[in-house]
Design an enzyme around this catalytic site. Sequence first.
Site, PDB file in Angstrom:
ATOM      1  N   ASP A  97      -0.498 -26.916  35.675  1.00  0.00           N
ATOM      2  CA  ASP A  97      -1.913 -26.761  35.311  1.00  0.00           C
ATOM      3  C   ASP A  97      -2.485 -25.421  35.786  1.00  0.00           C
ATOM      4  O   ASP A  97      -3.547 -25.375  36.434  1.00  0.00           O
ATOM      5  CB  ASP A  97      -2.753 -27.900  35.928  1.00  0.00           C
ATOM      6  CG  ASP A  97      -2.130 -29.281  35.742  1.00  0.00           C
ATOM      7  OD1 ASP A  97      -1.616 -29.547  34.647  1.00  0.00           O
ATOM      8  OD2 ASP A  97      -2.183 -30.087  36.693  1.00  0.00           O
ATOM      9  N   GLU A 133      -6.858 -33.526  27.029  1.00  0.00           N
ATOM     10  CA  GLU A 133      -7.127 -33.080  28.407  1.00  0.00           C
ATOM     11  C   GLU A 133      -6.958 -31.564  28.466  1.00  0.00           C
ATOM     12  O   GLU A 133      -6.724 -30.912  27.456  1.00  0.00           O
ATOM     13  CB  GLU A 133      -6.189 -33.780  29.405  1.00  0.00           C
ATOM     14  CG  GLU A 133      -4.721 -33.469  29.198  1.00  0.00           C
ATOM     15  CD  GLU A 133      -3.798 -34.282  30.096  1.00  0.00           C
ATOM     16  OE1 GLU A 133      -4.265 -35.160  30.861  1.00  0.00           O
ATOM     17  OE2 GLU A 133      -2.575 -34.062  30.033  1.00  0.00           O
TER      18      GLU A 133
HETATM   19  O1  FUB Z   1      -1.528 -32.524  36.837  1.00  0.00           O
HETATM   20  C1  FUB Z   1      -2.063 -33.799  36.619  1.00  0.00           C
HETATM   21  C2  FUB Z   1      -2.534 -33.950  35.204  1.00  0.00           C
HETATM   22  O2  FUB Z   1      -1.451 -33.719  34.306  1.00  0.00           O
HETATM   23  C3  FUB Z   1      -3.567 -32.954  34.778  1.00  0.00           C
HETATM   24  O3  FUB Z   1      -4.832 -33.237  35.266  1.00  0.00           O
HETATM   25  C4  FUB Z   1      -3.422 -33.048  33.323  1.00  0.00           C
HETATM   26  O4  FUB Z   1      -4.073 -32.051  32.595  1.00  0.00           O
HETATM   27  C5  FUB Z   1      -1.922 -33.032  33.164  1.00  0.00           C
HETATM   28  O5  FUB Z   1      -1.406 -31.732  33.189  1.00  0.00           O
END
Ligand code: FUB
Length: 326
Positions: free
Chosen positions: A15, A225
């Site tokens: 991320d 997301e």
């Molecule tokens: O790293 C944890 C979660 O996985 C993140 O918040 C999401 O975007 C995904 O990458």
Amino acid sequence: MADKQPFVTHLYTADPSAHVFNGKLYVYPSHDRETDIKNNDNGDQYDMNDYHVFSMDEVGGPVTDHGVALKAEDVPWVSRQLWAPDAAVKNGKYYLYFPARDKDDVFRIGVAVGDKPEGPFKAEPEHIKGTFSVDPAVFVDDDGEAYLYFGGLWGGQLQCYANSSFDKSQLGANEPSTGSALHAKVAKLSDDMLSLASPVSDVVILDPSTSEPIRAEDHARRFFEAAWLHKYNGKYYFSYSTGDTHYLAYAIGDTPLGPFTYGGRILEPVIGWTTHHSIAEFKGKWYLFYHDSSLSGGENHLRSAKIREIVYDEQGKIHLAEPQPK
Ligand code: FUB
């Protein structure tokens, strides 16, 4: 063609949120760690408990690990899971925004303040009032106005807010299967960067062929997301992950609040379930910061951040500078 190599190999990093501060490139990733927790739709396997900040003077040059910038145990409201962070600067102070589960196991977004881009950061005692879900991304516009984007489906709990109030029965659930897709969220930040200065509103992504919001069943294009906002040539680019179809996609708008019109894909699926990114300009070139699970041999929760150059065509569409190996 050989694929890109991770720019950090002594830790797992995911991320990656990139920013240029004081002429140097700083990256704020999640710090993945080994765990025996089995993969599930709730995302329990992503059980991270601290953040490191990395910097570099050149893309492809030496990378400095500045060490632990913030730990879960130092944040009074957090119970577990420090997920994808972002950072911003205003009036000489640096702000680290991060999602985590609170003591009721509900995801909230917190902020921690430091004097230097690399931290250390001291967390505010409470989460930012009015925030929920995961994946904060902060965009500071040329006029100094700051915006906080957030949200993530399934384990990220955004589906609990499909109606105006929090629906606990949707914790651990998936998303509505039809109707308009659920939207990422955005709010203005206060001048001191510590609270919301406007109501939370929807980041609407329009289908260019109908000018209607993208539909929930359109899993190849709907927001899942990993919100990110950047500005190029006077336009606002909202980019995101499509989750279970594993694309990084983008949409273009005329204001930071949208609406945005779907523009295409930036990255095809990578090794590992998640895909999450940021986009930044550094020394006259534009870069995509993303992750995959190649270094760990495909473990979903052990990811490594990478960098690829991107370019824009005459219509403002985003392309990878070099093709992505199949
Ligand atoms: O790293 C944890 C979660 O996985 C993140 O918040 C999401 O975007 C995904 O990458």
